[in-house]
Design a protein around this motif. Structure first.
Motif, PDB file in Angstrom:
ATOM      1  N   LEU A   1      10.577 -10.548   4.377  1.00 39.62           N
ATOM      2  CA  LEU A   1      10.653  -9.278   5.100  1.00 39.62           C
ATOM      3  C   LEU A   1       9.458  -8.426   4.683  1.00 39.62           C
ATOM      4  CD1 LEU A   1      13.759  -6.993   5.498  1.00 39.62           C
ATOM      5  CD2 LEU A   1      11.596  -6.035   4.760  1.00 39.62           C
ATOM      6  N   ARG A   2       8.738  -7.883   5.654  1.00 39.29           N
ATOM      7  CA  ARG A   2       7.615  -6.986   5.371  1.00 39.29           C
ATOM      8  C   ARG A   2       7.874  -5.626   5.992  1.00 39.29           C
ATOM      9  NH1 ARG A   2       2.115  -8.867   7.159  1.00 39.29           N
ATOM     10  NH2 ARG A   2       3.186  -9.326   9.121  1.00 39.29           N
ATOM     11  N   ARG A   3       7.560  -4.586   5.225  1.00 36.19           N
ATOM     12  CA  ARG A   3       7.832  -3.220   5.717  1.00 36.19           C
ATOM     13  C   ARG A   3       6.827  -2.271   5.090  1.00 36.19           C
ATOM     14  NH1 ARG A   3       9.014   1.355   7.590  1.00 36.19           N
ATOM     15  NH2 ARG A   3      11.100   2.298   7.509  1.00 36.19           N
ATOM     16  N   ASN A   4       6.303  -1.361   5.882  1.00 32.35           N
ATOM     17  CA  ASN A   4       5.463  -0.310   5.325  1.00 32.35           C
ATOM     18  C   ASN A   4       5.833   1.034   5.934  1.00 32.35           C
ATOM     19  OD1 ASN A   4       4.261  -0.329   7.862  1.00 32.35           O
ATOM     20  ND2 ASN A   4       2.202  -0.826   7.125  1.00 32.35           N
ATOM     21  N   ALA A   5       5.279   2.107   5.389  1.00 36.30           N
ATOM     22  CA  ALA A   5       5.592   3.455   5.871  1.00 36.30           C
ATOM     23  C   ALA A   5       4.473   4.405   5.483  1.00 36.30           C
ATOM     24  CB  ALA A   5       6.925   3.935   5.294  1.00 36.30           C
TER      25      ALA A   5
ATOM     26  N   GLU B   1      -0.312  -8.697  -1.021  1.00 33.31           N
ATOM     27  CA  GLU B   1       0.405  -8.533   0.254  1.00 33.31           C
ATOM     28  C   GLU B   1       0.994  -7.141   0.388  1.00 33.31           C
ATOM     29  OE1 GLU B   1       3.165 -11.350   3.094  1.00 33.31           O
ATOM     30  OE2 GLU B   1       3.411 -11.491   0.923  1.00 33.31           O
ATOM     31  N   ALA B   2       1.636  -6.650  -0.677  1.00 36.96           N
ATOM     32  CA  ALA B   2       2.195  -5.295  -0.646  1.00 36.96           C
ATOM     33  C   ALA B   2       1.078  -4.261  -0.581  1.00 36.96           C
ATOM     34  CB  ALA B   2       3.082  -5.058  -1.866  1.00 36.96           C
ATOM     35  N   ASP B   3      -0.025  -4.519  -1.283  1.00 37.71           N
ATOM     36  CA  ASP B   3      -1.177  -3.616  -1.259  1.00 37.71           C
ATOM     37  C   ASP B   3      -1.747  -3.516   0.160  1.00 37.71           C
ATOM     38  OD1 ASP B   3      -3.482  -2.147  -2.641  1.00 37.71           O
ATOM     39  OD2 ASP B   3      -4.541  -3.815  -1.689  1.00 37.71           O
TER      40      ASP B   3
ATOM     41  N   TYR C   1       8.142  -7.340  -3.894  1.00 39.89           N
ATOM     42  CA  TYR C   1       6.811  -6.851  -4.258  1.00 39.89           C
ATOM     43  C   TYR C   1       6.661  -5.460  -3.635  1.00 39.89           C
ATOM     44  CZ  TYR C   1       5.493 -11.632  -5.581  1.00 39.89           C
ATOM     45  OH  TYR C   1       5.431 -12.875  -6.166  1.00 39.89           O
ATOM     46  N   PHE C   2       6.144  -4.498  -4.396  1.00 34.46           N
ATOM     47  CA  PHE C   2       5.990  -3.152  -3.868  1.00 34.46           C
ATOM     48  C   PHE C   2       4.628  -2.583  -4.254  1.00 34.46           C
ATOM     49  CE2 PHE C   2       7.396  -2.502  -8.176  1.00 34.46           C
ATOM     50  CZ  PHE C   2       6.751  -1.345  -8.595  1.00 34.46           C
ATOM     51  N   ASP C   3       4.116  -1.673  -3.428  1.00 38.49           N
ATOM     52  CA  ASP C   3       2.851  -1.014  -3.761  1.00 38.49           C
ATOM     53  C   ASP C   3       2.730   0.275  -2.964  1.00 38.49           C
ATOM     54  OD1 ASP C   3       0.462  -1.034  -5.293  1.00 38.49           O
ATOM     55  OD2 ASP C   3      -0.676  -1.489  -3.487  1.00 38.49           O
TER      56      ASP C   3
ATOM     57  N   SER D   1      -0.105   9.194   2.046  1.00 37.35           N
ATOM     58  CA  SER D   1       0.227   7.999   1.260  1.00 37.35           C
ATOM     59  C   SER D   1       0.636   6.855   2.174  1.00 37.35           C
ATOM     60  CB  SER D   1       1.379   8.287   0.290  1.00 37.35           C
ATOM     61  OG  SER D   1       1.063   9.357  -0.569  1.00 37.35           O
ATOM     62  N   GLY D   2       0.380   5.647   1.682  1.00 37.10           N
ATOM     63  CA  GLY D   2       0.852   4.447   2.362  1.00 37.10           C
ATOM     64  C   GLY D   2       1.765   3.676   1.421  1.00 37.10           C
ATOM     65  N   LEU D   3       2.891   3.225   1.932  1.00 38.14           N
ATOM     66  CA  LEU D   3       3.878   2.507   1.129  1.00 38.14           C
ATOM     67  C   LEU D   3       4.068   1.112   1.714  1.00 38.14           C
ATOM     68  CD1 LEU D   3       6.635   5.314   1.135  1.00 38.14           C
ATOM     69  CD2 LEU D   3       4.545   5.199  -0.260  1.00 38.14           C
ATOM     70  N   GLY D   4       4.202   0.133   0.836  1.00 34.77           N
ATOM     71  CA  GLY D   4       4.407  -1.230   1.327  1.00 34.77           C
ATOM     72  C   GLY D   4       5.367  -1.999   0.442  1.00 34.77           C
ATOM     73  N   CYS D   5       6.176  -2.850   1.052  1.00 38.22           N
ATOM     74  CA  CYS D   5       7.040  -3.742   0.274  1.00 38.22           C
ATOM     75  C   CYS D   5       7.217  -5.065   1.009  1.00 38.22           C
ATOM     76  CB  CYS D   5       8.404  -3.105  -0.013  1.00 38.22           C
ATOM     77  SG  CYS D   5       9.471  -2.869   1.410  1.00 38.22           S
ATOM     78  N   VAL D   6       7.329  -6.124   0.214  1.00 42.38           N
ATOM     79  CA  VAL D   6       7.571  -7.474   0.738  1.00 42.38           C
ATOM     80  C   VAL D   6       8.772  -8.026  -0.007  1.00 42.38           C
ATOM     81  CG1 VAL D   6       6.599  -9.747   1.187  1.00 42.38           C
ATOM     82  CG2 VAL D   6       5.081  -7.756   1.021  1.00 42.38           C
TER      83      VAL D   6
END
Length: 220
Positions: free
Chosen positions: A106-110, A197-199, A77-79, A89-94
């Protein structure tokens, strides 16, 4: 990996028909096919994946055994979110996956400052997920990518042409990375609420909250 079982089924009275199952997980399909063979009513059993590749029972067993200790059954999942006032900007992926008989998340943001639009942030979030897949060691596997960005999903699935130069550059980088990893992508567009979740991770990144971690999950 999901597959369809196809075989010739023989009834007790000797009538033969071609049987084609619904799509199911490869491990479940293997159990069904082996059961059909035990009762002696199925022949020429094959499995067909979403890319129209076919597998015999022996081949599918070998494949599943080979990937057992590697990350597999991967769903991403990405957002991405863009804040115009601060040009940030905010980036997120699950990433959900299985490995050695267990399920993980796995959860990661940047946080990013070099992007100029929400669409570019969505692309950057997708690329972030690919970087995480590379670190995980995911390669030569089908991977489901789920997001709420019509632009990214429709561009990468080739439903829409990529006209904007900046987005075209992202699409090229993504396709090159997937080719390098041997990833066979499957794309799914979902409503924003189905990508919560990605959001949330993307929003946390915009607020300066860094999230990086992997946790074991119950089988999903």
């Amino acid at each position: 990996m999901n597959v369809i079982i196809e075989c010739i089924y023989r009834t007790p009275k000797g009538v033969e028909i071609t049987f084609r199952s619904d799509e199911m997980q490869a491990t479940q399909a293997l159990l069904v096919a082996e059961d059909l063979e035990k009762i002696g009513r199925a022949k020429n059993v094959i499995f067909i994946d979403r890319f129209d590749s076919s597998w015999t029972i022996k081949e599918l067993k070998g494949y599943l055994k080979g990937i057992e200790t590697e990350p597999h059954n991967v769903t991403v999942y990405f957002d991405g979110g863009f804040e115009r006032a601060s040009s940030s900007s905010g980036l997120g992926c699950v990433i959900y996956y299985e490995q050695s008989g267990k399920s993980y998340r796995l959860r990661r943001n940047a946080f990013a400052t070099e992007l100029v639009s929400n669409n570019e942030a969505e692309y950057a979030a997708f690329y972030l997920s690919l970087q995480e897949l590379e670190i995980l060691g995911v390669h030569h596997l089908p991977v489901r990518f789920i997001g709420d960005s019509q632009v990214v999903i429709n561009h990468l699935s080739e439903e829409w042409p990529v006209i904007e130069k900046d987005l075209s550059s992202w699409a090229d980088r993504i396709e090159a990375k997937m080719k390098d990893l041997g990833i066979q992508p499957e794309y799914e567009l979902v409503p924003r609420k189905a990508n919560a979740e990605a959001d949330r991770l993307a929003t946390q990144a915009l607020n300066g909250i860094e999230i990086t971690g992997t946790s074991e999950m119950e089988k999903y």
